[in-house]
Enzyme design. Structure first.
Site, PDB file in Angstrom:
ATOM      1  N   ASP A 141       0.816  -1.224   0.000  1.00 33.53           N
ATOM      2  CA  ASP A 141       0.000   0.000   0.000  1.00 33.53           C
ATOM      3  C   ASP A 141       0.846   1.269   0.000  1.00 33.53           C
ATOM      4  O   ASP A 141       2.075   1.215   0.161  1.00 33.53           O
ATOM      5  CB  ASP A 141      -0.960  -0.005   1.201  1.00 33.53           C
ATOM      6  CG  ASP A 141      -0.272  -0.397   2.510  1.00 33.53           C
ATOM      7  OD1 ASP A 141       0.966  -0.299   2.590  1.00 33.53           O
ATOM      8  OD2 ASP A 141      -0.976  -0.811   3.442  1.00 33.53           O
TER       9      ASP A 141
ATOM     10  N   ASP B 160      -7.241  -2.497  14.344  1.00 35.44           N
ATOM     11  CA  ASP B 160      -8.624  -2.786  13.939  1.00 35.44           C
ATOM     12  C   ASP B 160      -8.703  -4.069  13.099  1.00 35.44           C
ATOM     13  O   ASP B 160      -9.729  -4.347  12.489  1.00 35.44           O
ATOM     14  CB  ASP B 160      -9.233  -1.591  13.187  1.00 35.44           C
ATOM     15  CG  ASP B 160      -8.460  -1.214  11.925  1.00 35.44           C
ATOM     16  OD1 ASP B 160      -7.558  -1.981  11.516  1.00 35.44           O
ATOM     17  OD2 ASP B 160      -8.757  -0.157  11.329  1.00 35.44           O
TER      18      ASP B 160
ATOM     19  N   HIS C 115      -6.923  -4.822  10.415  1.00 37.54           N
ATOM     20  CA  HIS C 115      -6.717  -4.701   8.961  1.00 37.54           C
ATOM     21  C   HIS C 115      -5.439  -5.397   8.501  1.00 37.54           C
ATOM     22  O   HIS C 115      -4.483  -5.531   9.267  1.00 37.54           O
ATOM     23  CB  HIS C 115      -6.745  -3.237   8.503  1.00 37.54           C
ATOM     24  CG  HIS C 115      -5.616  -2.390   8.966  1.00 37.54           C
ATOM     25  ND1 HIS C 115      -5.746  -1.045   9.204  1.00 37.54           N
ATOM     26  CD2 HIS C 115      -4.312  -2.666   9.228  1.00 37.54           C
ATOM     27  CE1 HIS C 115      -4.582  -0.539   9.584  1.00 37.54           C
ATOM     28  NE2 HIS C 115      -3.701  -1.494   9.607  1.00 37.54           N
TER      29      HIS C 115
ATOM     30  N   GLU D 135      -9.539  -1.837   5.685  1.00 37.94           N
ATOM     31  CA  GLU D 135     -10.184  -1.487   6.947  1.00 37.94           C
ATOM     32  C   GLU D 135     -11.480  -2.285   7.116  1.00 37.94           C
ATOM     33  O   GLU D 135     -11.962  -2.912   6.160  1.00 37.94           O
ATOM     34  CB  GLU D 135     -10.479   0.019   6.949  1.00 37.94           C
ATOM     35  CG  GLU D 135      -9.233   0.900   6.798  1.00 37.94           C
ATOM     36  CD  GLU D 135      -8.357   0.951   8.048  1.00 37.94           C
ATOM     37  OE1 GLU D 135      -8.225  -0.066   8.759  1.00 37.94           O
ATOM     38  OE2 GLU D 135      -7.780   2.017   8.314  1.00 37.94           O
TER      39      GLU D 135
HETATM   40  P1  PGA Z   1       2.438  -1.372  12.687  1.00 36.55           P
HETATM   41  O1  PGA Z   1       1.248  -1.347  11.637  1.00 36.55           O
HETATM   42  O2  PGA Z   1       3.358  -2.453  12.233  1.00 36.55           O
HETATM   43  O3  PGA Z   1       3.077  -0.014  12.597  1.00 36.55           O
HETATM   44  O4  PGA Z   1       1.839  -1.652  14.012  1.00 36.55           O
HETATM   45  C1  PGA Z   1       0.633  -2.537  11.264  1.00 36.55           C
HETATM   46  C2  PGA Z   1      -0.506  -2.264  10.306  1.00 36.55           C
HETATM   47  O5  PGA Z   1      -1.171  -1.229  10.427  1.00 36.55           O
HETATM   48  O6  PGA Z   1      -0.746  -3.112   9.441  1.00 36.55           O
END
Ligand code: PGA
Length: 262
Positions: free
Chosen positions: A66, A135, A137, A142
């Site tokens: 992404d 959350d 994702h 999302e």
């Molecule tokens: P993070 O993000 O590794 O910074 O916790 C994970 C994500 O949002 O997929």
């Protein structure tokens, strides 16, 4: 499904890098899906170390999950910049073999379709690395994302904006939209490696592994993937109902010298 529970963040990074390195040794022209965020950084540091020991990335092709919408590639928080600074500057991946969605494109539909075509032209993703959001994702898929979704523009949740504000200084500065591979795109990867670290991921991890498959926790769809491995640390695993069983499975696998799933 394999659930590997290790002590801490550093061990997640080491085990993940070993997993990726083994895949590259088996298939030097591996098509590798990559992720950003804090979680994969430990693994990237280890891969850089393995590169110094001779691990060869010259034929590896990469596809990032992404990118934020509307920030230039050289923006300090863009995922283009993140990947360059944390990984690509230190490996011998050829620039023409690196793909990251373009967050600055004029025609998103075309960019997203082209991204999917590029993945297909490379023969599909052999191994996709994933983090997990609080959350639930994967990528920026999302809650509410179709489980069949393809690469597209997504709106970030307030939770994600809050979580990512640590990089941008304030919540307002976080882009509200991102281009992300879809859940369907991710599910087509031959193998999946999801990493999770820290107590703030414990609930999402529990719901992903032990809850129903639901678009409100997009990581839960990985229950339907035939070759998914989760490498998680003790704090992230703290809420898992089957924690002891997962530990026993890994212990037994080591004893018999075979990879057994749960
Ligand atoms: P993070 O993000 O590794 O910074 O916790 C994970 C994500 O949002 O997929």
């Amino acid at each position: 499904l394999r659930v590997v529970i290790v002590k801490d963040y550093d061990e997640v990074g080491r085990r993940a890098a070993e997993f990726i390195a083994a895949a590259i040794r088996r298939k030097p022209d591996l098509v590798l899906g990559l992720a950003t965020g804090s979680t994969p950084l430990g693994a990237y540091r280890e891969l850089v170390r393995l590169r110094k020991e001779g691990l060869d990335f010259s034929r590896v092709k990469t596809f990032n999950l992404d990118e934020y919408f509307g920030i230039p590639h050289d923006h300090p928080q863009s995922y283009h910049r993140f990947m360059k600074e944390n990984l690509f500057d230190h490996l011998n991946v050829k620039p023409e073999n690196v793909s990251i969605p373009d967050g600055m494109a004029k025609d998103y539909r075309e960019v997203c379709e082209e991204y999917e075509r590029r993945i297909n032209a490379a023969g599909g993703i052999d191994l996709q690395l994933l983090g997990i959001g609080r959350d639930g994702h994967i990528g920026f898929n999302e809650p509410g994302s179709s489980l069949a979704s393809r690469t597209r523009l997504k709106t970030l949740t307030d939770q994600t904006l809050k979580d990512n504000s640590r990089f941008f200084g304030s919540e307002d500065a976080v882009p509200k939209l991102a281009v992300t591979m879809g859940v369907g795109t991710i599910m087509e990867a031959h193998r999946i490696l999801l990493l999770a670290s820290g107590p703030e991921k414990a609930q999402a991890l529990k719901e992903s592994l032990e809850g129903p498959v639901t678009s409100t926790i997009t990581a839960s769809v990985l229950q339907l993937h035939p070759l998914a491995t989760f490498i998680v640390d003790e704090p992230a695993a703290a809420k898992l109902r089957w924690r002891e069983y997962y530990l026993n499975v890994e212990r037994l696998s080591r004893e018999v010298g075979q990879e057994a799933g749960v």
